[in-house]
Design a protein around this motif. Sequence first.
Motif, PDB file in Angstrom:
ATOM      1  N   GLU A 106       0.713  -1.231   0.056  1.00 35.13           N
ATOM      2  CA  GLU A 106      -0.004   0.075  -0.035  1.00 35.13           C
ATOM      3  C   GLU A 106       0.976   1.265  -0.036  1.00 35.13           C
ATOM      4  OE1 GLU A 106      -3.140   0.903  -0.197  1.00 35.13           O
ATOM      5  OE2 GLU A 106      -3.930  -1.097  -0.459  1.00 35.13           O
ATOM      6  N   ALA A 107       1.892   1.372   0.822  1.00 28.79           N
ATOM      7  CA  ALA A 107       2.900   2.426   0.904  1.00 28.79           C
ATOM      8  C   ALA A 107       3.447   2.642  -0.467  1.00 28.79           C
ATOM      9  CB  ALA A 107       3.719   2.295   1.949  1.00 28.79           C
ATOM     10  N   ALA A 108       3.906   1.503  -1.027  1.00 32.53           N
ATOM     11  CA  ALA A 108       4.726   1.770  -2.299  1.00 32.53           C
ATOM     12  C   ALA A 108       3.820   2.274  -3.583  1.00 32.53           C
ATOM     13  CB  ALA A 108       4.959   0.317  -2.701  1.00 32.53           C
ATOM     14  N   LEU A 109       2.455   1.934  -3.305  1.00 32.84           N
ATOM     15  CA  LEU A 109       1.620   2.201  -4.336  1.00 32.84           C
ATOM     16  C   LEU A 109       1.229   3.670  -4.078  1.00 32.84           C
ATOM     17  CD1 LEU A 109      -0.332   0.716  -6.583  1.00 32.84           C
ATOM     18  CD2 LEU A 109      -1.950   0.636  -4.717  1.00 32.84           C
ATOM     19  N   ALA A 110       0.931   3.968  -2.753  1.00 31.26           N
ATOM     20  CA  ALA A 110       0.799   5.548  -2.355  1.00 31.26           C
ATOM     21  C   ALA A 110       2.107   6.425  -3.043  1.00 31.26           C
ATOM     22  CB  ALA A 110       0.531   5.832  -0.994  1.00 31.26           C
ATOM     23  N   CYS A 111       3.234   5.841  -2.855  1.00 26.54           N
ATOM     24  CA  CYS A 111       4.368   6.750  -3.213  1.00 26.54           C
ATOM     25  C   CYS A 111       4.802   6.497  -4.532  1.00 26.54           C
ATOM     26  CB  CYS A 111       5.599   6.239  -2.147  1.00 26.54           C
ATOM     27  SG  CYS A 111       5.306   6.616  -0.575  1.00 26.54           S
ATOM     28  N   ASN A 112       4.060   5.942  -5.334  1.00 28.09           N
ATOM     29  CA  ASN A 112       4.287   5.925  -7.033  1.00 28.09           C
ATOM     30  C   ASN A 112       5.521   5.163  -7.248  1.00 28.09           C
ATOM     31  OD1 ASN A 112       1.925   7.276  -7.754  1.00 28.09           O
ATOM     32  ND2 ASN A 112       2.960   9.157  -7.207  1.00 28.09           N
ATOM     33  N   VAL A 113       6.039   4.197  -6.327  1.00 23.88           N
ATOM     34  CA  VAL A 113       7.239   3.515  -6.582  1.00 23.88           C
ATOM     35  C   VAL A 113       7.151   2.431  -7.694  1.00 23.88           C
ATOM     36  CG1 VAL A 113       8.559   1.508  -5.555  1.00 23.88           C
ATOM     37  CG2 VAL A 113       7.883   3.221  -3.974  1.00 23.88           C
ATOM     38  N   ALA A 114       7.945   2.633  -8.626  1.00 20.19           N
ATOM     39  CA  ALA A 114       8.152   1.879  -9.840  1.00 20.19           C
ATOM     40  C   ALA A 114       8.104   0.263  -9.934  1.00 20.19           C
ATOM     41  CB  ALA A 114       9.283   2.444 -10.871  1.00 20.19           C
ATOM     42  N   ARG A 115       8.726  -0.185  -8.884  1.00 20.30           N
ATOM     43  CA  ARG A 115       8.965  -1.538  -8.743  1.00 20.30           C
ATOM     44  C   ARG A 115       9.274  -1.869  -7.246  1.00 20.30           C
ATOM     45  NH1 ARG A 115       8.931  -6.507 -11.635  1.00 20.30           N
ATOM     46  NH2 ARG A 115      10.926  -7.879 -11.473  1.00 20.30           N
ATOM     47  N   VAL A 116       8.448  -3.020  -6.870  1.00 21.06           N
ATOM     48  CA  VAL A 116       8.743  -3.777  -5.590  1.00 21.06           C
ATOM     49  C   VAL A 116       9.128  -5.135  -5.707  1.00 21.06           C
ATOM     50  CG1 VAL A 116       7.343  -4.458  -3.530  1.00 21.06           C
ATOM     51  CG2 VAL A 116       6.643  -2.223  -4.633  1.00 21.06           C
ATOM     52  N   VAL A 117      10.129  -5.483  -4.840  1.00 19.06           N
ATOM     53  CA  VAL A 117      10.807  -7.017  -4.843  1.00 19.06           C
ATOM     54  C   VAL A 117      10.491  -7.224  -3.367  1.00 19.06           C
ATOM     55  CG1 VAL A 117      12.833  -8.138  -5.122  1.00 19.06           C
ATOM     56  CG2 VAL A 117      12.232  -6.559  -7.041  1.00 19.06           C
ATOM     57  N   TRP A 118      10.003  -8.270  -3.176  1.00 17.42           N
ATOM     58  CA  TRP A 118       9.796  -8.853  -1.801  1.00 17.42           C
ATOM     59  C   TRP A 118      10.211 -10.394  -1.689  1.00 17.42           C
ATOM     60  CZ3 TRP A 118       6.082 -12.246  -0.023  1.00 17.42           C
ATOM     61  CH2 TRP A 118       4.974 -12.836  -0.969  1.00 17.42           C
ATOM     62  N   ALA A 119      10.597 -10.530  -0.367  1.00 18.02           N
ATOM     63  CA  ALA A 119      11.097 -12.055   0.043  1.00 18.02           C
ATOM     64  C   ALA A 119       9.889 -13.033   0.283  1.00 18.02           C
ATOM     65  CB  ALA A 119      11.982 -12.083   0.997  1.00 18.02           C
ATOM     66  N   SER A 120       9.634 -13.976  -0.720  1.00 18.78           N
ATOM     67  CA  SER A 120       8.654 -15.106  -0.145  1.00 18.78           C
ATOM     68  C   SER A 120       9.723 -16.176   0.176  1.00 18.78           C
ATOM     69  CB  SER A 120       7.934 -15.361  -1.338  1.00 18.78           C
ATOM     70  OG  SER A 120       7.073 -16.403  -1.127  1.00 18.78           O
ATOM     71  N   SER A 121       9.387 -17.403   0.125  1.00 19.65           N
ATOM     72  CA  SER A 121       9.964 -18.495   0.539  1.00 19.65           C
ATOM     73  C   SER A 121       9.645 -19.875  -0.192  1.00 19.65           C
ATOM     74  CB  SER A 121       9.811 -18.857   2.035  1.00 19.65           C
ATOM     75  OG  SER A 121      10.557 -19.980   2.552  1.00 19.65           O
ATOM     76  N   VAL A 122      10.499 -20.756  -0.198  1.00 21.70           N
ATOM     77  CA  VAL A 122      10.194 -22.054  -0.597  1.00 21.70           C
ATOM     78  C   VAL A 122       9.373 -22.885   0.239  1.00 21.70           C
ATOM     79  CG1 VAL A 122      12.296 -22.024  -2.254  1.00 21.70           C
ATOM     80  CG2 VAL A 122      12.539 -23.084   0.389  1.00 21.70           C
ATOM     81  N   ALA A 123       9.047 -22.253   1.512  1.00 21.67           N
ATOM     82  CA  ALA A 123       8.164 -22.833   2.582  1.00 21.67           C
ATOM     83  C   ALA A 123       6.994 -23.033   1.988  1.00 21.67           C
ATOM     84  CB  ALA A 123       8.500 -22.138   3.760  1.00 21.67           C
ATOM     85  N   VAL A 124       6.525 -22.204   0.908  1.00 19.03           N
ATOM     86  CA  VAL A 124       5.273 -22.034   0.456  1.00 19.03           C
ATOM     87  C   VAL A 124       4.829 -23.494  -0.169  1.00 19.03           C
ATOM     88  CG1 VAL A 124       5.236 -19.479  -0.224  1.00 19.03           C
ATOM     89  CG2 VAL A 124       5.648 -21.322  -1.937  1.00 19.03           C
ATOM     90  N   PHE A 125       5.877 -24.003  -0.399  1.00 17.18           N
ATOM     91  CA  PHE A 125       5.412 -25.628  -1.369  1.00 17.18           C
ATOM     92  C   PHE A 125       5.268 -26.584  -0.127  1.00 17.18           C
ATOM     93  CE2 PHE A 125       8.177 -23.552  -4.590  1.00 17.18           C
ATOM     94  CZ  PHE A 125       7.384 -23.312  -5.531  1.00 17.18           C
TER      95      PHE A 125
END
Length: 322
Positions: A106-125
């Motif tokens: 939400e903050a990135a969207l409000a600040c017009n950030v061009a790109r967001v990269v975030w840490a998921s995990s292989v634990a999703v599997f």
Amino acid sequence: MRYFITGGTGLIGAYTTWRLIAAGHEVVIYDISPDRVFLQELIGEDAAKVRCVAGDITDLPFLLRTMQEAAPDRVIHLAALLGAKSEENLYRSLEVNCTGCLNIFEAALACNVARVVWASSVAVFGPRHRRVGLEGALPNDALHDPNIIYGACKSLSERFSLHYRRNRGLDILGLRFALVYGYGKDRTLARGTGGDFLTQLIDNPALGKAGRIPAGDAVIDFVYAEDAAEAVVRACEASDNRAVAVNVTGFRTTLRDAAATVRAIVPDAQLEVEDGSWKGTIHHYDATSAEREIGYAARWGIEEGFRHNIEEVRARAAQSVR
């Protein structure tokens, strides 16, 4: 370019910050408890170029204000409550790993950030890839089957990520890291890392201490911290990916063979390796999607990475006694 990194003094965050500062970028770190000592150890005098802000990602007003002031071109979200701590406190896990992730988006969207990269995990599997009869690498788009709270939270956050891309126009990509190691890994213990055996495997022999390695038959995908940082930087430079998240892998080996590698580097290493595995743990994840989507391929082999890690532990220990 200006970067805003949550969890920027954690293992992956600090190595990523090092890369970005070396390339001449501006970095603002937003961390609940900034480890400036670790940054100084990695970056040296250039650590002074990094602005560190003590802040909680669950505090949306302060997060938003800080991000607005930083005016970043890219946001890298690495802050998390890791596996063991997530299991201990489900409410806090949901608050940090899910609501906190929403706050970043939400903050990135409000600040017009061009790109967001975030840490998921292989634990999703989860345990699906451990079932007898499954051959080859687990596909990048395999169904999620998390069996721990941390993995469940990351799986939900991938759905959040897809929503923000499809419905809000946010250019975003998740990185599913396998087991990341390197100098400073021990600093993640307080956040609940499941890789505490790495202290026994790498740090102890480096310092002349004995180590005990459980589950010698487990197959682990080891990602050196510098490769993890490489993946983050490459993801920040990419855009409009097809995948919601990609697997960030390294090199696979059993813990028994990993111990043999350490003994080859440290001949007098006192390592006790136990038989068995963690419920048949076999890390084998598809790596082609990361190469296709962001141009990432692991470079640090296990022997090279372990050797560098051991040298770093010894060098820092020597400095601390001067």
